[in-house]
Design a protein around this motif. Structure first.
Motif, PDB file in Angstrom:
ATOM      1  N   GLY A 183       6.995 -61.322  -2.218  1.00  0.00           N
ATOM      2  CA  GLY A 183       6.790 -59.905  -1.948  1.00  0.00           C
ATOM      3  C   GLY A 183       7.574 -58.988  -2.855  1.00  0.00           C
ATOM      4  N   THR A 184       8.311 -59.555  -3.826  1.00  0.00           N
ATOM      5  CA  THR A 184       9.162 -58.730  -4.679  1.00  0.00           C
ATOM      6  C   THR A 184       8.612 -58.567  -6.093  1.00  0.00           C
ATOM      7  OG1 THR A 184      10.541 -60.613  -5.319  1.00  0.00           O
ATOM      8  CG2 THR A 184      11.221 -59.381  -3.373  1.00  0.00           C
ATOM      9  N   GLU A 185       7.356 -58.869  -6.290  1.00  0.00           N
ATOM     10  CA  GLU A 185       6.754 -58.745  -7.618  1.00  0.00           C
ATOM     11  C   GLU A 185       6.498 -57.291  -7.991  1.00  0.00           C
ATOM     12  OE1 GLU A 185       5.300 -60.641  -5.148  1.00  0.00           O
ATOM     13  OE2 GLU A 185       6.214 -62.525  -5.788  1.00  0.00           O
ATOM     14  N   GLU A 186       6.193 -56.468  -6.971  1.00  0.00           N
ATOM     15  CA  GLU A 186       5.950 -55.045  -7.197  1.00  0.00           C
ATOM     16  C   GLU A 186       6.426 -54.264  -5.980  1.00  0.00           C
ATOM     17  OE1 GLU A 186       1.272 -54.722  -5.914  1.00  0.00           O
ATOM     18  OE2 GLU A 186       1.751 -55.222  -7.984  1.00  0.00           O
ATOM     19  N   CYS A 187       6.651 -52.981  -6.178  1.00  0.00           N
ATOM     20  CA  CYS A 187       7.143 -52.114  -5.110  1.00  0.00           C
ATOM     21  C   CYS A 187       6.123 -52.045  -3.972  1.00  0.00           C
ATOM     22  CB  CYS A 187       7.412 -50.715  -5.665  1.00  0.00           C
ATOM     23  SG  CYS A 187       7.949 -49.519  -4.413  1.00  0.00           S
ATOM     24  N   GLU A 188       6.592 -52.258  -2.751  1.00  0.00           N
ATOM     25  CA  GLU A 188       5.686 -52.210  -1.596  1.00  0.00           C
ATOM     26  C   GLU A 188       5.259 -50.776  -1.271  1.00  0.00           C
ATOM     27  OE1 GLU A 188       7.549 -53.851   1.912  1.00  0.00           O
ATOM     28  OE2 GLU A 188       9.177 -52.395   1.861  1.00  0.00           O
ATOM     29  N   SER A 189       5.933 -49.793  -1.858  1.00  0.00           N
ATOM     30  CA  SER A 189       5.605 -48.394  -1.596  1.00  0.00           C
ATOM     31  C   SER A 189       4.639 -47.812  -2.630  1.00  0.00           C
ATOM     32  CB  SER A 189       6.886 -47.565  -1.563  1.00  0.00           C
ATOM     33  OG  SER A 189       6.616 -46.226  -1.278  1.00  0.00           O
ATOM     34  N   CYS A 190       4.965 -47.992  -3.940  1.00  0.00           N
ATOM     35  CA  CYS A 190       4.135 -47.361  -4.977  1.00  0.00           C
ATOM     36  C   CYS A 190       3.411 -48.362  -5.885  1.00  0.00           C
ATOM     37  CB  CYS A 190       4.979 -46.417  -5.827  1.00  0.00           C
ATOM     38  SG  CYS A 190       6.093 -47.235  -6.992  1.00  0.00           S
ATOM     39  N   GLY A 191       3.743 -49.645  -5.798  1.00  0.00           N
ATOM     40  CA  GLY A 191       3.059 -50.656  -6.595  1.00  0.00           C
ATOM     41  C   GLY A 191       3.631 -50.884  -7.983  1.00  0.00           C
ATOM     42  N   SER A 192       4.691 -50.174  -8.342  1.00  0.00           N
ATOM     43  CA  SER A 192       5.293 -50.337  -9.674  1.00  0.00           C
ATOM     44  C   SER A 192       5.938 -51.720  -9.818  1.00  0.00           C
ATOM     45  CB  SER A 192       6.362 -49.260  -9.893  1.00  0.00           C
ATOM     46  OG  SER A 192       7.068 -49.494 -11.096  1.00  0.00           O
ATOM     47  N   ALA A 193       5.886 -52.246 -11.031  1.00  0.00           N
ATOM     48  CA  ALA A 193       6.554 -53.510 -11.327  1.00  0.00           C
ATOM     49  C   ALA A 193       7.940 -53.286 -11.939  1.00  0.00           C
ATOM     50  CB  ALA A 193       5.692 -54.343 -12.277  1.00  0.00           C
ATOM     51  N   THR A 206      21.718 -65.170   5.842  1.00  0.00           N
ATOM     52  CA  THR A 206      20.348 -64.976   5.364  1.00  0.00           C
ATOM     53  C   THR A 206      20.363 -64.628   3.882  1.00  0.00           C
ATOM     54  OG1 THR A 206      19.686 -64.110   7.530  1.00  0.00           O
ATOM     55  CG2 THR A 206      18.206 -63.663   5.680  1.00  0.00           C
ATOM     56  N   ASP A 207      19.664 -65.426   3.065  1.00  0.00           N
ATOM     57  CA  ASP A 207      19.512 -65.131   1.641  1.00  0.00           C
ATOM     58  C   ASP A 207      18.350 -64.166   1.479  1.00  0.00           C
ATOM     59  OD1 ASP A 207      21.557 -66.699   0.500  1.00  0.00           O
ATOM     60  OD2 ASP A 207      20.330 -68.487   0.725  1.00  0.00           O
ATOM     61  N   VAL A 208      18.596 -63.059   0.781  1.00  0.00           N
ATOM     62  CA  VAL A 208      17.572 -62.042   0.586  1.00  0.00           C
ATOM     63  C   VAL A 208      17.528 -61.615  -0.877  1.00  0.00           C
ATOM     64  CG1 VAL A 208      17.774 -61.121   2.938  1.00  0.00           C
ATOM     65  CG2 VAL A 208      19.121 -60.098   1.114  1.00  0.00           C
ATOM     66  N   THR A 209      16.416 -61.017  -1.249  1.00  0.00           N
ATOM     67  CA  THR A 209      16.316 -60.301  -2.509  1.00  0.00           C
ATOM     68  C   THR A 209      16.257 -58.828  -2.169  1.00  0.00           C
ATOM     69  OG1 THR A 209      15.101 -62.088  -3.601  1.00  0.00           O
ATOM     70  CG2 THR A 209      14.938 -59.912  -4.597  1.00  0.00           C
ATOM     71  N   PHE A 210      17.240 -58.070  -2.672  1.00  0.00           N
ATOM     72  CA  PHE A 210      17.243 -56.621  -2.526  1.00  0.00           C
ATOM     73  C   PHE A 210      16.441 -56.057  -3.689  1.00  0.00           C
ATOM     74  CE2 PHE A 210      19.145 -52.621  -4.016  1.00  0.00           C
ATOM     75  CZ  PHE A 210      18.867 -51.815  -2.929  1.00  0.00           C
ATOM     76  N   VAL A 211      15.526 -55.165  -3.412  1.00  0.00           N
ATOM     77  CA  VAL A 211      14.658 -54.577  -4.426  1.00  0.00           C
ATOM     78  C   VAL A 211      14.828 -53.067  -4.422  1.00  0.00           C
ATOM     79  CG1 VAL A 211      12.260 -54.262  -5.156  1.00  0.00           C
ATOM     80  CG2 VAL A 211      12.969 -56.427  -4.158  1.00  0.00           C
ATOM     81  N   SER A 212      15.004 -52.497  -5.617  1.00  0.00           N
ATOM     82  CA  SER A 212      15.074 -51.052  -5.789  1.00  0.00           C
ATOM     83  C   SER A 212      14.071 -50.661  -6.869  1.00  0.00           C
ATOM     84  CB  SER A 212      16.489 -50.631  -6.191  1.00  0.00           C
ATOM     85  OG  SER A 212      16.556 -49.250  -6.417  1.00  0.00           O
ATOM     86  N   CYS A 213      13.183 -49.737  -6.541  1.00  0.00           N
ATOM     87  CA  CYS A 213      12.117 -49.323  -7.462  1.00  0.00           C
ATOM     88  C   CYS A 213      12.620 -48.235  -8.408  1.00  0.00           C
ATOM     89  CB  CYS A 213      10.928 -48.805  -6.661  1.00  0.00           C
ATOM     90  SG  CYS A 213       9.560 -48.242  -7.700  1.00  0.00           S
ATOM     91  N   HIS A 214      12.350 -48.414  -9.695  1.00  0.00           N
ATOM     92  CA  HIS A 214      12.737 -47.429 -10.703  1.00  0.00           C
ATOM     93  C   HIS A 214      11.853 -46.180 -10.639  1.00  0.00           C
ATOM     94  CE1 HIS A 214      15.267 -50.141 -13.375  1.00  0.00           C
ATOM     95  NE2 HIS A 214      14.853 -50.908 -12.398  1.00  0.00           N
ATOM     96  N   GLU A 215      10.646 -46.311 -10.138  1.00  0.00           N
ATOM     97  CA  GLU A 215       9.695 -45.194 -10.117  1.00  0.00           C
ATOM     98  C   GLU A 215       9.901 -44.284  -8.908  1.00  0.00           C
ATOM     99  OE1 GLU A 215       7.597 -44.493 -12.599  1.00  0.00           O
ATOM    100  OE2 GLU A 215       8.301 -46.256 -13.684  1.00  0.00           O
ATOM    101  N   CYS A 216       9.889 -44.844  -7.705  1.00  0.00           N
ATOM    102  CA  CYS A 216       9.934 -44.012  -6.490  1.00  0.00           C
ATOM    103  C   CYS A 216      11.242 -44.154  -5.709  1.00  0.00           C
ATOM    104  CB  CYS A 216       8.754 -44.345  -5.580  1.00  0.00           C
ATOM    105  SG  CYS A 216       8.889 -45.935  -4.731  1.00  0.00           S
ATOM    106  N   GLU A 217      12.146 -45.019  -6.171  1.00  0.00           N
ATOM    107  CA  GLU A 217      13.451 -45.252  -5.565  1.00  0.00           C
ATOM    108  C   GLU A 217      13.387 -45.880  -4.180  1.00  0.00           C
ATOM    109  OE1 GLU A 217      16.020 -41.852  -5.905  1.00  0.00           O
ATOM    110  OE2 GLU A 217      15.622 -41.656  -8.049  1.00  0.00           O
ATOM    111  N   HIS A 218      12.239 -46.462  -3.826  1.00  0.00           N
ATOM    112  CA  HIS A 218      12.117 -47.206  -2.565  1.00  0.00           C
ATOM    113  C   HIS A 218      13.029 -48.428  -2.637  1.00  0.00           C
ATOM    114  CE1 HIS A 218      10.279 -48.899   1.012  1.00  0.00           C
ATOM    115  NE2 HIS A 218      10.132 -50.035   0.357  1.00  0.00           N
ATOM    116  N   ARG A 219      13.668 -48.766  -1.527  1.00  0.00           N
ATOM    117  CA  ARG A 219      14.548 -49.937  -1.464  1.00  0.00           C
ATOM    118  C   ARG A 219      14.120 -50.811  -0.294  1.00  0.00           C
ATOM    119  NH1 ARG A 219      19.102 -45.780  -1.917  1.00  0.00           N
ATOM    120  NH2 ARG A 219      19.130 -45.436  -4.152  1.00  0.00           N
TER     121      ARG A 219
END
Length: 97
Positions: A37-47, A60-73
């Motif tokens: 689920g971390t291939e692209e932003c779940e909010s705007c679709g940016s890679a 719990t091992d997690v991947t934290f994702v921060s989008c460069h386009e919309c700043e969704h985390r």
């Protein structure tokens, strides 16, 4: 002082038995294991994402994702199905006690 062996290379040769320094990584370095689920932003679709592998306090091992386009985390469990954790769930899993 030509031939004196000065500088970092000259000093390094004299250190026998010391391990070589571990190379520093990069936040954008390929090859790290990331959650589904971390291939692209779940909010705007940016890679264009920053991805960090983290361990929450409960293990719990997690991947934290921060989008460069919309700043969704978002936080995605490594063993998950690609669904992000809610902020409340991350806080709950990160609290001690």
């Amino acid at each position: 002082m030509a031939g004196s062996g000065g500088g970092a290379a000259g000093r390094r040769k004299g250190r026998r038995g010391e391990p070589e320094p571990t190379p520093l990584g990069s936040l954008s370095q390929a090859g790290s294991e990331h959650a589904p689920g971390t291939e692209e932003c779940e909010s705007c679709g940016s890679a264009r994402l920053t991805r960090l592998h983290l361990a929450l306090a409960d293990g719990t091992d997690v991947t934290f994702v921060s989008c460069h386009e919309c700043e969704h985390r978002a936080w995605f469990p490594l063993d998950g199905d690609g669904t992000s954790l809610s902020r409340d769930e991350v806080v709950r899993r990160s609290s001690k006690g």
